[in-house]
Design an enzyme around this catalytic site. Sequence first.
Site, PDB file in Angstrom:
ATOM      1  N   HIS A 103      -4.568  -6.382  -5.024  1.00 24.08           N
ATOM      2  CA  HIS A 103      -4.167  -5.615  -3.838  1.00 24.08           C
ATOM      3  C   HIS A 103      -3.605  -4.265  -4.227  1.00 24.08           C
ATOM      4  O   HIS A 103      -3.945  -3.239  -3.660  1.00 24.08           O
ATOM      5  CB  HIS A 103      -3.119  -6.364  -3.014  1.00 24.08           C
ATOM      6  CG  HIS A 103      -2.674  -5.585  -1.816  1.00 24.08           C
ATOM      7  ND1 HIS A 103      -1.586  -4.740  -1.824  1.00 24.08           N
ATOM      8  CD2 HIS A 103      -3.212  -5.489  -0.578  1.00 24.08           C
ATOM      9  CE1 HIS A 103      -1.463  -4.170  -0.641  1.00 24.08           C
ATOM     10  NE2 HIS A 103      -2.433  -4.604   0.134  1.00 24.08           N
ATOM     11  N   HIS A 104      -2.679  -4.232  -5.192  1.00 24.20           N
ATOM     12  CA  HIS A 104      -2.194  -2.943  -5.656  1.00 24.20           C
ATOM     13  C   HIS A 104      -1.690  -3.049  -7.089  1.00 24.20           C
ATOM     14  O   HIS A 104      -1.375  -4.136  -7.584  1.00 24.20           O
ATOM     15  CB  HIS A 104      -1.092  -2.385  -4.740  1.00 24.20           C
ATOM     16  CG  HIS A 104       0.261  -2.984  -4.942  1.00 24.20           C
ATOM     17  ND1 HIS A 104       0.831  -3.863  -4.055  1.00 24.20           N
ATOM     18  CD2 HIS A 104       1.186  -2.830  -5.936  1.00 24.20           C
ATOM     19  CE1 HIS A 104       2.029  -4.221  -4.486  1.00 24.20           C
ATOM     20  NE2 HIS A 104       2.267  -3.620  -5.630  1.00 24.20           N
ATOM     21  N   GLN A 166       2.582  -3.320 -13.145  1.00 25.57           N
ATOM     22  CA  GLN A 166       2.779  -4.400 -12.172  1.00 25.57           C
ATOM     23  C   GLN A 166       1.498  -4.538 -11.348  1.00 25.57           C
ATOM     24  O   GLN A 166       1.002  -3.564 -10.785  1.00 25.57           O
ATOM     25  CB  GLN A 166       3.942  -4.093 -11.234  1.00 25.57           C
ATOM     26  CG  GLN A 166       4.182  -5.181 -10.196  1.00 25.57           C
ATOM     27  CD  GLN A 166       5.096  -4.704  -9.073  1.00 25.57           C
ATOM     28  OE1 GLN A 166       4.656  -4.035  -8.152  1.00 25.57           O
ATOM     29  NE2 GLN A 166       6.360  -5.046  -9.160  1.00 25.57           N
ATOM     30  N   HIS A 168      -0.267  -6.705  -8.241  1.00 23.55           N
ATOM     31  CA  HIS A 168      -0.085  -7.614  -7.118  1.00 23.55           C
ATOM     32  C   HIS A 168      -1.433  -8.237  -6.789  1.00 23.55           C
ATOM     33  O   HIS A 168      -2.370  -7.544  -6.375  1.00 23.55           O
ATOM     34  CB  HIS A 168       0.462  -6.856  -5.911  1.00 23.55           C
ATOM     35  CG  HIS A 168       0.586  -7.705  -4.674  1.00 23.55           C
ATOM     36  ND1 HIS A 168       0.730  -7.156  -3.426  1.00 23.55           N
ATOM     37  CD2 HIS A 168       0.595  -9.041  -4.501  1.00 23.55           C
ATOM     38  CE1 HIS A 168       0.805  -8.124  -2.527  1.00 23.55           C
ATOM     39  NE2 HIS A 168       0.723  -9.276  -3.170  1.00 23.55           N
ATOM     40  N   HIS A 238       2.787   6.733   5.407  1.00 21.37           N
ATOM     41  CA  HIS A 238       2.993   5.288   5.526  1.00 21.37           C
ATOM     42  C   HIS A 238       3.741   4.946   6.799  1.00 21.37           C
ATOM     43  O   HIS A 238       4.801   5.485   7.091  1.00 21.37           O
ATOM     44  CB  HIS A 238       3.795   4.751   4.353  1.00 21.37           C
ATOM     45  CG  HIS A 238       4.116   3.276   4.507  1.00 21.37           C
ATOM     46  ND1 HIS A 238       3.144   2.304   4.465  1.00 21.37           N
ATOM     47  CD2 HIS A 238       5.280   2.629   4.737  1.00 21.37           C
ATOM     48  CE1 HIS A 238       3.695   1.125   4.637  1.00 21.37           C
ATOM     49  NE2 HIS A 238       4.995   1.289   4.820  1.00 21.37           N
ATOM     50  N   HIS A 240       3.799   1.082   9.548  1.00 25.67           N
ATOM     51  CA  HIS A 240       3.217  -0.243   9.728  1.00 25.67           C
ATOM     52  C   HIS A 240       2.219  -0.170  10.889  1.00 25.67           C
ATOM     53  O   HIS A 240       1.587   0.858  11.098  1.00 25.67           O
ATOM     54  CB  HIS A 240       4.315  -1.272   9.959  1.00 25.67           C
ATOM     55  CG  HIS A 240       5.187  -1.463   8.752  1.00 25.67           C
ATOM     56  ND1 HIS A 240       6.253  -2.338   8.722  1.00 25.67           N
ATOM     57  CD2 HIS A 240       5.162  -0.883   7.536  1.00 25.67           C
ATOM     58  CE1 HIS A 240       6.823  -2.292   7.532  1.00 25.67           C
ATOM     59  NE2 HIS A 240       6.187  -1.405   6.808  1.00 25.67           N
ATOM     60  N   MET A 310       8.059   1.629   9.643  1.00 30.40           N
ATOM     61  CA  MET A 310       8.516   2.618   8.679  1.00 30.40           C
ATOM     62  C   MET A 310       7.865   3.945   9.020  1.00 30.40           C
ATOM     63  O   MET A 310       6.783   3.982   9.615  1.00 30.40           O
ATOM     64  CB  MET A 310       8.183   2.207   7.236  1.00 30.40           C
ATOM     65  CG  MET A 310       8.951   0.997   6.732  1.00 30.40           C
ATOM     66  SD  MET A 310       8.609   0.615   4.993  1.00 30.40           S
ATOM     67  CE  MET A 310       9.436   1.997   4.189  1.00 30.40           C
TER      68      MET A 310
END
Length: 897
Positions: A103-104, A166, A168, A238, A240, A310
């Site tokens: 996903h990221h 990292q 995801h 960004h 939602h 957000m």
Amino acid sequence: MAGLVNNLLILLLLFQNICLGFRSPLSVFKRYKDTTRSLSSECLGSEQPVISLGLSDFALDIRMPGVTPKQSDTYLCMSVRLPVDDEAYVVDFKPHASMDTVHHMLLFGCNEPSSTENYWDCDEGTCRDKSNILYAWARNAPPTRLPKGVGFRVGGETGGRYFVLQVHYGDISAFRDKHKDCSGVTLHLTHQKQPLIAGMYLMMSVNTVIPPGEKVVDADIACHYKRFPMHLFAYRVHTHRLGKVVSGYRVRNGQWTLIGRQSPQLPQAFYPVEHPVDVSYDDILAARCVFSGEGRTTETHIGGTANDEMCNFYIMYYMEAKHAVSYMTCTQNANPEMFRNIPQEANIPVPIKSDMLKMTHGHHEETKDSDTSSLLQQAKKEEEEILDQETKDGDRSSLLQQAKKEEKEILDQDFHIEEAVEWPGLDLKLGQVSGLALDPENNLVVFHRGDHVWDENSFDSKFVYQQRGLGPIEQNTILVLNPSNAKLLHSTGKSLFYLPHGLSIDKNGNYWVTDVALHQVFKLGTEGKEPLLTLGVALQPGSDKNHFCQPTDVAVDPITSSIYVSDGYCNSRIIQFSPDGLYVMQWGEESSLGRARPGQFHIPHSLALIPDFSQLCVADRENGRIQCFRLETGEFTREIKHKSFGRELFAVSYVPGGLLFAVNGMPYPGEAEPVQGFVMNFSTGEIIDFFIPLRKSFEMPHDIVASEDRTVFVGDVHARAVWKFASTEKVEHRSVKKAGIEVQEIKESEAVAEVRLKNKPESAHSLKDADKQPLVQQASSTGVSFVLITTLLIIPVVVLLAILIFIRWRKTTVYGGNSDEEHKLDSSSGRILGRLRGKGGGGINLGNFFASHKGYSRKGFDRLSTEGSDQEKDEDDGTDSEEECSASPPPPAPSSS
């Protein structure tokens, strides 16, 4: 020959990226998707992670070492050390990932990763120290391009020495065949010094409320830019699900210049600024998010869940290396009126074709609408987690993981603060005690007012000091005491001050003090004869860059030596100065009527530096709360407020490792919250202990300071005394529930604790929950007989010890007995225990951050006509006149908060 082939391959990949160029967002996206192929089973480059690209350039391949996630929404991390020690620059990124499996991805730079394993669950954290985000890749997002001559600085004296990747893994259905994943990113690094350094500027709304059913709701953000010029080359939006369009602008001389405008429902990548924009000193950066509340039945607030919203506008920029700042933020609207002139385009949603929407979220043509909606919601929720981490000195997600560790360590080391009754500090002959600090040798330093008092005659209505005829205080106002026996070691400060207030000590042992009568801040050496640095103009109150108005406290960053001043009783701001005393910036404003918003103050009274997280916490006295901000930018990060604080919170102190100490004020008439001290977990804001004096009572505790061994000193202006408190370990067997964590405490001699995570911490409400009290759990039946027999055996011993202690206490009280040696032993033991336990990692919970806005419905308080009062009365003359104010305040109205 193999090396030549590898070199040609990397160069070909880099050339392919360059050819993409800065095209329109949709065209770049389409082209990138067409050329993306699944690499879920490939580990190309993993056998040779460092590839030379010439004399000064090399490629570093960072890949997951063949992992298979077991469940959806798994976050896995791995680290790679920078293969060189000297300074280098990351100038390009090449992602290796497929939307079918990942996903990221986020790439961080730091000096110490959270684990030394080949890979680990990111719940353990990403970095132990401060981490900077260098790169982000989300589902179907095209690569982020850096202009020529621009790079992220790594290695050397200032750059991170490790990269932490990292990844995801969202929906793991692609791993049904149990294959190994080696997703990652290839970095192009160079030793050639880059003249331009990349950075990120975040514009974020923190208090927007979207009413249910409202068709159009605007969230506006605007800040004056007060730094060296920067050049903008990419942007990212960004929100939602309710966001329709997000637009960002530079405003100069009333002219609006578009930085970027995009639908937040498209892939939230960094898109190129079509016409690069420069930003200079005193320009305004402005952004607007347009929402619709249609379909909602309740108010929607800014928050961290899929049902919250957000409003973020990210700007990627570069600056000249010598002036570079890697991260800046704007979270307020400095000029609401200006948005009447915002270009009309900012109010018009960006149209998105249905096939484009499906493509951007990785859907096939046959995907059902319901699946599309579900995946879109998941993408937005998880993208929020990406943005949580895109803040300096640690992404919020990384700090959240550190917070879990810190909370565990604090609970493992359960303790209680009690007064050190043998400490003779209450018998010192002091004036009004206004400030306390600990010097580098851990000696206690007291700042007091001698024979001067602050009463209603001290200032006129314009805050000009009216008692200059008294002259400066003739006594030494700065006393250095042995923390074990209160013996005077050194004194200074004679004939320098009129009305002392705040005191802090820098890493070199210099004293930093404020004088509310002189309206000045002073830096003094340990001799204290002549100031080494003076800020403000003597006896002249003001609110510009060169004047203060009754400044209250000072804090000095031990790393950068930047100076922070809380100013104060008649100004409501925090001011940052360079180490040489040059004005840098300021933030804060007076509390609005009916509601104290983030960044607003009603007497910023005390400062506490949190070097672990590059934050500054402020005791916002008359608003009864603690507010914390980022050192570099002044960005509001969180509020800590509890019902038990009452209406006033006077002072705050921080101990490295995650403990925050504070003292409140006397309750207002008709209110029951007592005056007391508090110990809090900085990560969660939760109160973990209370403390009060045993011999006398607090009257008006004015300042607090704590050491790493949890020895706490409190100075009281009314009592003209200094209390000492020390920590005592708790040994009882019990179950403690705090923030969703259950701890089974066992015998202290075994020095272990079993921690079981029952569920995720209730981060979104932890700062606003009522103070949690420990719940005592009954012992199991198998231990009843043993406990009963042991209790019966020790009762006679306990009674005998109690009698002996009572006799000793009586002797001490009547004859002034002292037990310095015993206390030194106790204090030493406490310090040793503190060192053995080490410093817990800390963190910030974004849920707490948003909770401080989402449920923020407390009413503020009208500013007193005197700009606030310490109400410091002198018991000796029996009057009510000695108040830190210019006139008598009106009686307070009952609080409805």
